[in-house]
Design a protein around this motif. Structure first.
Motif, PDB file in Angstrom:
ATOM      1  N   ARG A 208       0.857  -1.183   0.000  1.00 43.83           N
ATOM      2  CA  ARG A 208       0.000   0.000   0.000  1.00 43.83           C
ATOM      3  C   ARG A 208       0.896   1.237   0.000  1.00 43.83           C
ATOM      4  O   ARG A 208       1.821   1.346   0.804  1.00 43.83           O
ATOM      5  CB  ARG A 208      -0.901   0.018   1.234  1.00 43.83           C
ATOM      6  N   TYR A 209       0.601   2.131  -0.910  1.00 46.93           N
ATOM      7  CA  TYR A 209       1.369   3.366  -1.043  1.00 46.93           C
ATOM      8  C   TYR A 209       0.494   4.538  -0.588  1.00 46.93           C
ATOM      9  O   TYR A 209      -0.592   4.757  -1.130  1.00 46.93           O
ATOM     10  CB  TYR A 209       1.807   3.591  -2.488  1.00 46.93           C
ATOM     11  N   ASP A 210       0.979   5.283   0.384  1.00 46.07           N
ATOM     12  CA  ASP A 210       0.323   6.513   0.831  1.00 46.07           C
ATOM     13  C   ASP A 210       1.309   7.650   0.644  1.00 46.07           C
ATOM     14  O   ASP A 210       2.335   7.713   1.338  1.00 46.07           O
ATOM     15  CB  ASP A 210      -0.086   6.399   2.301  1.00 46.07           C
ATOM     16  N   LEU A 211       1.009   8.541  -0.296  1.00 41.53           N
ATOM     17  CA  LEU A 211       1.928   9.621  -0.642  1.00 41.53           C
ATOM     18  C   LEU A 211       1.270  10.956  -0.325  1.00 41.53           C
ATOM     19  O   LEU A 211       0.258  11.329  -0.929  1.00 41.53           O
ATOM     20  CB  LEU A 211       2.318   9.536  -2.116  1.00 41.53           C
ATOM     21  N   ALA A 212       1.833  11.667   0.656  1.00 42.11           N
ATOM     22  CA  ALA A 212       1.377  13.006   1.020  1.00 42.11           C
ATOM     23  C   ALA A 212       2.384  14.028   0.506  1.00 42.11           C
ATOM     24  O   ALA A 212       3.380  13.677  -0.133  1.00 42.11           O
ATOM     25  CB  ALA A 212       1.205  13.101   2.530  1.00 42.11           C
ATOM     26  N   SER A 213       2.161  15.295   0.807  1.00 50.21           N
ATOM     27  CA  SER A 213       3.061  16.333   0.292  1.00 50.21           C
ATOM     28  C   SER A 213       4.416  16.315   0.992  1.00 50.21           C
ATOM     29  O   SER A 213       5.380  16.862   0.455  1.00 50.21           O
ATOM     30  CB  SER A 213       2.414  17.710   0.463  1.00 50.21           C
ATOM     31  N   THR A 214       4.516  15.694   2.158  1.00 47.97           N
ATOM     32  CA  THR A 214       5.773  15.704   2.900  1.00 47.97           C
ATOM     33  C   THR A 214       6.516  14.387   2.882  1.00 47.97           C
ATOM     34  O   THR A 214       7.734  14.369   3.076  1.00 47.97           O
ATOM     35  CB  THR A 214       5.529  16.083   4.372  1.00 47.97           C
ATOM     36  N   ARG A 215       5.821  13.279   2.624  1.00 43.71           N
ATOM     37  CA  ARG A 215       6.490  11.982   2.706  1.00 43.71           C
ATOM     38  C   ARG A 215       5.685  10.898   2.001  1.00 43.71           C
ATOM     39  O   ARG A 215       4.502  11.079   1.684  1.00 43.71           O
ATOM     40  CB  ARG A 215       6.704  11.594   4.173  1.00 43.71           C
ATOM     41  N   LEU A 216       6.364   9.798   1.786  1.00 46.50           N
ATOM     42  CA  LEU A 216       5.762   8.587   1.230  1.00 46.50           C
ATOM     43  C   LEU A 216       5.864   7.496   2.287  1.00 46.50           C
ATOM     44  O   LEU A 216       6.924   7.306   2.894  1.00 46.50           O
ATOM     45  CB  LEU A 216       6.499   8.165  -0.043  1.00 46.50           C
ATOM     46  N   VAL A 217       4.758   6.779   2.489  1.00 41.75           N
ATOM     47  CA  VAL A 217       4.740   5.667   3.440  1.00 41.75           C
ATOM     48  C   VAL A 217       4.306   4.418   2.675  1.00 41.75           C
ATOM     49  O   VAL A 217       3.235   4.397   2.062  1.00 41.75           O
ATOM     50  CB  VAL A 217       3.777   5.939   4.613  1.00 41.75           C
ATOM     51  N   VAL A 218       5.152   3.401   2.719  1.00 44.21           N
ATOM     52  CA  VAL A 218       4.863   2.143   2.042  1.00 44.21           C
ATOM     53  C   VAL A 218       4.653   1.078   3.107  1.00 44.21           C
ATOM     54  O   VAL A 218       5.535   0.817   3.928  1.00 44.21           O
ATOM     55  CB  VAL A 218       6.011   1.724   1.097  1.00 44.21           C
ATOM     56  N   THR A 219       3.467   0.477   3.108  1.00 48.61           N
ATOM     57  CA  THR A 219       3.124  -0.535   4.097  1.00 48.61           C
ATOM     58  C   THR A 219       2.626  -1.794   3.397  1.00 48.61           C
ATOM     59  O   THR A 219       2.393  -1.805   2.180  1.00 48.61           O
ATOM     60  CB  THR A 219       2.032  -0.032   5.053  1.00 48.61           C
ATOM     61  N   ARG A 220       2.459  -2.848   4.193  1.00 47.74           N
ATOM     62  CA  ARG A 220       1.817  -4.059   3.696  1.00 47.74           C
ATOM     63  C   ARG A 220       0.436  -4.178   4.329  1.00 47.74           C
ATOM     64  O   ARG A 220       0.000  -3.309   5.079  1.00 47.74           O
ATOM     65  CB  ARG A 220       2.692  -5.275   4.015  1.00 47.74           C
ATOM     66  N   ASP A 221      -0.255  -5.252   4.020  1.00 46.10           N
ATOM     67  CA  ASP A 221      -1.629  -5.394   4.495  1.00 46.10           C
ATOM     68  C   ASP A 221      -1.710  -5.643   5.994  1.00 46.10           C
ATOM     69  O   ASP A 221      -2.775  -5.481   6.587  1.00 46.10           O
ATOM     70  CB  ASP A 221      -2.326  -6.540   3.747  1.00 46.10           C
ATOM     71  N   ASP A 222      -0.597  -6.017   6.608  1.00 46.28           N
ATOM     72  CA  ASP A 222      -0.588  -6.249   8.043  1.00 46.28           C
ATOM     73  C   ASP A 222      -0.291  -4.943   8.769  1.00 46.28           C
ATOM     74  O   ASP A 222       0.817  -4.415   8.672  1.00 46.28           O
ATOM     75  CB  ASP A 222       0.464  -7.304   8.397  1.00 46.28           C
ATOM     76  N   PRO A 223      -1.258  -4.387   9.518  1.00 45.06           N
ATOM     77  CA  PRO A 223      -1.006  -3.119  10.208  1.00 45.06           C
ATOM     78  C   PRO A 223       0.104  -3.207  11.245  1.00 45.06           C
ATOM     79  O   PRO A 223       0.671  -2.185  11.631  1.00 45.06           O
ATOM     80  CB  PRO A 223      -2.358  -2.813  10.877  1.00 45.06           C
ATOM     81  N   ARG A 224       0.426  -4.402  11.691  1.00 41.72           N
ATOM     82  CA  ARG A 224       1.469  -4.556  12.700  1.00 41.72           C
ATOM     83  C   ARG A 224       2.848  -4.729  12.081  1.00 41.72           C
ATOM     84  O   ARG A 224       3.843  -4.818  12.800  1.00 41.72           O
ATOM     85  CB  ARG A 224       1.145  -5.771  13.584  1.00 41.72           C
ATOM     86  N   GLY A 225       2.908  -4.809  10.758  1.00 40.74           N
ATOM     87  CA  GLY A 225       4.184  -5.023  10.089  1.00 40.74           C
ATOM     88  C   GLY A 225       5.004  -3.750   9.956  1.00 40.74           C
ATOM     89  O   GLY A 225       4.544  -2.648  10.270  1.00 40.74           O
ATOM     90  N   GLU A 226       6.228  -3.905   9.484  1.00 41.57           N
ATOM     91  CA  GLU A 226       7.115  -2.762   9.287  1.00 41.57           C
ATOM     92  C   GLU A 226       6.677  -1.951   8.071  1.00 41.57           C
ATOM     93  O   GLU A 226       5.912  -2.427   7.222  1.00 41.57           O
ATOM     94  CB  GLU A 226       8.554  -3.241   9.118  1.00 41.57           C
TER      95      GLU A 226
END
Length: 337
Positions: A237-255
């Motif tokens: 999952r890619y979440d890109l805001a104006s200040t940063r990009l956050v790349v996560t997986r489907d597990d909310p507890r994961g890195e």
């Protein structure tokens, strides 16, 4: 006397010419001497001879000086060429150092955070952002936190908000089934929302994201939102805001990975997300105005909405199923809680 003798030795010809010139001048003033004309002529010739001697001597001195100057210039030219080569080598070395430093800086900025920090990092990213690009599964967290909070901040500040979403296509049964299988393979237990991942849940979650987007668009005119429906699933999952990009997986507890906006990888992912969205099935969100939604949408309003935007609800969906979609759209549970 020694200094005068040295000076006279270096300037004898000029000194003699000066004496002769004074003598001729004296004769010219009328001093009578025997054989005056002959003396005058001889003196003039002597002066001319001395001048010629001086010119020849100067030329003789100039030749070795010019040769020395040429040799000096050649040596200087060789030195300059050598220096130029060394400078070019230094520039190449500096270029290598600059590239190495940049690579080290970029590596240091791609931070890895633990699952417990993801919600906090996403909260910081939502602050004052004027855009949000998302690519992932069904967009549960987008409905629960990102979209309503970003819209609320933009409304308070009276500014525009750009949203780009790419989720899986709820009308594509194969991709929804593949996504549900993947989530069950990670964990077959209910997630933080209290539900297990099934085909029907996956489809309803995606439908709910579409409904939530249209509902917020109707209530905030400065929301510029574009939605694409992917025909393939992704595990990231890619979440890109104006200040940063956050790349996560489907597990909310994961890195997760975090990249600041001033790094080249941020711009790479931004371009990639836009290209991916352009290739997805576009949802005509602008048509949603033809199907107004109340603060608490009715089943008929929701069915009309999906009809005008060209996204077919499953024929087997009853009113109970539509009500569940409305609940997921407007009262989604935070998967990080």
């Amino acid at each position: 006397m020694t200094r005068f003798a040295n000076w006279l030795g270096k300037n004898a010809d000029a000194f003699i010419a000066l004496v002769l010139a004074i003598t001729v001048a004296v004769l010219g003033l009328g001093v009578n001497l025997p054989h005056e004309d002959e003396i005058t002529n001889s003196a003039v010739l002597a002066v001319i001879a001395l001048l010629a001697t001086s010119v020849l001597r100067d030329r003789g001195r100039r030749i070795p000086v010019e040769a020395e100057v040429r040799d000096t210039l050649r040596a200087s030219s060789a030195t300059l060429e050598e220096l130029s080569g060394r400078l070019a080598h230094i520039e190449r070395f500096e270029s290598v150092l600059t590239g190495t430093k940049r690579a080290l800086d970029e590596t240091a900025v791609v931070r890895v955070i633990g699952g417990g920090q993801v919600a906090h990092v996403l909260e910081e990213a939502r602050r004052d952002t004027d855009r949000w690009f998302f690519k992932g599964g069904t967009g549960t967290y987008i409905r629960a936190k990102t979209l309503p909070e970003c819209v609320g901040a933009a409304r308070r500040d009276r500014r525009t908000l750009l949203f780009r979403l790419e989720i899986i296509d709820p009308t594509n049964v194969e991709v929804c089934e593949a996504y549900a299988r993947h989530r069950r393979s990670v964990s077959d237990a209910p997630d933080a929302t209290g539900e297990k991942w099934t085909l029907e849940r996956t489809r309803k979650e995606a439908y709910a994201t579409l409904l939530a987007a249209c509902w917020h668009k109707q209530r905030f005119g400065m929301l510029d939102i574009d939605i694409g429906l992917a025909q393939t699933m992704t595990t990231l999952r890619y979440d890109l805001a104006s200040t940063r990009l956050v790349v996560t997986r489907d597990d909310p507890r994961g890195e997760a990975l975090v990249v600041d906006s001033d790094k080249f990888y941020y711009s790479w992912v931004s371009a990639e997300l836009q290209m991916s969205l352009d290739q997805a099935r576009r949802v005509p969100v602008e048509q949603a105005r033809l199907a107004p939604l109340d603060d608490e949408p009715t089943v008929e309003e929701v069915r009309k909405l999906f009809e005008v935007i060209g996204i077919e609800l499953a024929p087997s969906y009853t009113d109970r199923d539509v009500i569940e979609i409305i609940r997921k759209a407007l009262r989604a549970k935070d998967p990080y809680e």
